[in-house]
Design an enzyme around this catalytic site. Structure first.
Site, PDB file in Angstrom:
ATOM      1  NE  ARG A  53      -3.352  -1.326   0.482  1.00 60.19           N
ATOM      2  CZ  ARG A  53      -4.320  -1.581   1.355  1.00 60.19           C
ATOM      3  NH1 ARG A  53      -5.087  -0.616   1.775  1.00 60.19           N
ATOM      4  NH2 ARG A  53      -4.536  -2.789   1.787  1.00 60.19           N
ATOM      5  CB  THR A  54       3.345   2.537   2.405  1.00 58.93           C
ATOM      6  OG1 THR A  54       2.447   2.374   3.504  1.00 58.93           O
ATOM      7  CG2 THR A  54       4.136   3.795   2.606  1.00 58.93           C
ATOM      8  CE  LYS A  82      23.528 -11.843  -3.426  1.00 57.03           C
ATOM      9  NZ  LYS A  82      23.249 -10.823  -4.439  1.00 57.03           N
ATOM     10  NE  ARG A 103       6.849   0.720   6.085  1.00 58.21           N
ATOM     11  CZ  ARG A 103       5.571   0.350   5.913  1.00 58.21           C
ATOM     12  NH1 ARG A 103       5.237  -0.915   5.921  1.00 58.21           N
ATOM     13  NH2 ARG A 103       4.641   1.267   5.754  1.00 58.21           N
ATOM     14  CG  HIS A 131       4.057   5.314   8.443  1.00 57.50           C
ATOM     15  ND1 HIS A 131       4.646   5.868   7.326  1.00 57.50           N
ATOM     16  CD2 HIS A 131       3.169   4.405   7.982  1.00 57.50           C
ATOM     17  CE1 HIS A 131       4.129   5.301   6.238  1.00 57.50           C
ATOM     18  NE2 HIS A 131       3.236   4.421   6.614  1.00 57.50           N
TER      19      HIS A 131
END
Ligand SMILES: [Zn+2]
Lengths: 310, 152
Positions: A53-54, A82, A103, A131
């Site tokens: 969504r974001t 890695k 994020r 956020h």
């Protein structure tokens, strides 16, 4: 906004917020005017945990101001797998992009990233931290309904781990807003957030029952209580059930009560609320695009495209 | 050499950290990052009777003058500490510790999910707030038992 990054809502002043929201209003009124404004710019979408969504919201916003986007693909396939450090990853990506949207599952990830790069970093969620771009769209939604002063807001659900809650609460201290926090005891606001609210002298009260405050509220902001937060499933069902609302619950609310939710919801807001005049969560989600367009426009600067502050 | 003499023996050049709350001497060394590998002469007196504190610890570091910014961080666990700079057996400077604004690279963040616990190339950094310290990365506040969080 006179800053290079958007990391927490705590950093935002009232002027910063109003500047972005004013621009978001302009964008919403005439999106076409922004279409080619940042042609040639590249925005990197660095999502270290899944959030369709974001990510889509930022992707859309970028494209609607003429910018291109790149992303790292799934974390599974990337160099993170890695063992590359975040500090290295963002320093590499900085060479590809004009801004980075991040994020990450760890608290403080965006703060760290911003220390290592010169391009603007937008925190699109850091663990249970913050956020802030969600907060800007939340504020835009509230502002269009009620304005942002002389307002009573109830924030309910998982206040402990809810990063949208932490950011919203911090940002609201810039305005004349009475904040009521409604949650089970085990999911109250974390100490650090209460500390900040206390420092600003915000008008804050905590409750375990929605009924206590529902009639006073102009806005009810609901968040999801997740199963993982409880050691046993019965306990989860018992507790979460007490923080669920339906159309009946809202009978006791003001007529112009606005109900919001950062989405996705599961069952904390019953489907029968959708048809009421209170429901604003889909518009709220849609507002992500103009608000993020305004935010990116601000962070990417006015070098190309037309002058805005003439 | 008697026990008494060992405890009070003077150092020629260096730093004496006095009036440390009883039992905190090893934490003082940990905070200062002194573990013996530097080759400095270090002597510790623990639970020495004190008028002011009842029992105190004393830490003597031979051959190194600690700067004020180095010792200020001690105020978090030893707010009463006094710092004596010694040259040629004489105390040339005597200072109290003052609370710093920020503590860098000394404490580890108790939040396991904090980015500073994820093998990133950064030092921890805490802001000193009214009654504790607060992580600059994840905002976690440590209020009590700061000594438990020494060492990164
Ligand atoms: Zn931390």
């Amino acid at each position: 906004m006179r800053q290079d990054h958007l990391i927490t809502a705590t950093q935002l002043s009232r002027d910063d917020i109003e500047a972005v929201l004013d621009r978001a209003r302009e964008v919403a009124a005439d999106p076409a005017a922004y279409m080619d404004r940042h042609a040639g710019a590249v925005l990197a979408l660095c999502f270290f945990e899944p959030s369709t969504r974001t990510k889509m919201s930022f992707d859309t916003a970028a494209k609607r101001i003429g910018a291109d986007t790149i992303d790292m693909g799934g974390v599974e396939s990337s160099s993170v797998k890695k063992g590359e450090s975040l500090a290295d990853t963002v320093r590499v990506i900085e060479g590809y992009a004009d801004a980075i949207v991040l994020r990450h599952p760890s608290e403080g990830a965006a703060t760290l990233a911003a220390e290592f790069v010169d391009v603007p970093v937008v925190n699109a969620g850091d663990g249970a931290g913050q956020h802030p771009s969600q907060t800007l769209l939340d504020l835009h939604t509230i502002r269009e309904d009620h304005g942002l002063d002389d307002l009573t807001i109830g924030i309910m659900g998982d206040l402990k781990y809810g990063r949208t809650v932490h950011s919203l609460a911090a940002a609201l201290t810039n305005f004349d807003v009475r904040q009521h926090f409604i949650s089970p005891e085990s999911l109250r606001l974390p100490r650090s957030v209460r500390f900040d609210l206390h420092e600003t002298g915000a008008q804050v009260r905590e409750h375990t029952d929605l009924e206590e405050v529902l009639p006073e509220l102009d806005v009810l902001y609901v968040t999801r209580i997740q199963k993982e937060r409880f050691p046993d499933e019965n306990e989860y069902h018992r507790v979460a059930g007490e923080y669920r609302i339906d159309a009946d619950t809202l009978e006791d609310g003001k007529e112009d009560l606005t109900v919001m939710h950062p989405l996705p919801r599961v069952d904390e807001i019953a489907a029968d609320v959708d048809a009421t005049d209170h429901a604003r969560y889909f518009e709220q989600a849609h507002n992500g695009v103009p608000v993020r367009m305004a935010l990116l426009d601000t962070l990417l600067g006015d070098d190309e495209g037309t002058e805005v502050d003439r | 050499m008697s026990e008494h003499e060992l405890r009070v023996s003077k150092i020629r050049n260096g730093t004496v950290i006095d009036h440390v709350e009883g039992g905190q001497a090893l934490n003082v060394l940990a905070i200062l990052g002194i573990d013996g590998s530097e080759g400095l002469g270090v002597s510790i007196g623990m639970n020495v009777p004190s008028d002011r504190l009842g029992r105190k610890d004393v830490v003597k570091v031979e051959g190194r003058e600690l700067s004020q910014s180095e010792v200020d961080v001690l105020s978090l666990i030893a707010p009463e500490a006094t710092i004596n700079i010694i040259r040629d057996f004489e105390v040339v400077e005597k200072n109290r510790v003052t609370r710093p604004n920020r503590v860098t690279g000394v404490l580890s963040c108790p939040n396991r999910n904090c980015i500073t616990n994820a093998d990133e190339p950064v030092e921890t950094s805490f802001e000193v707030v009214a009654d504790g310290v607060r992580c600059d990365y994840c905002s976690t506040i440590i209020r009590d038992h700061l000594a438990d969080h020494i060492g990164v």
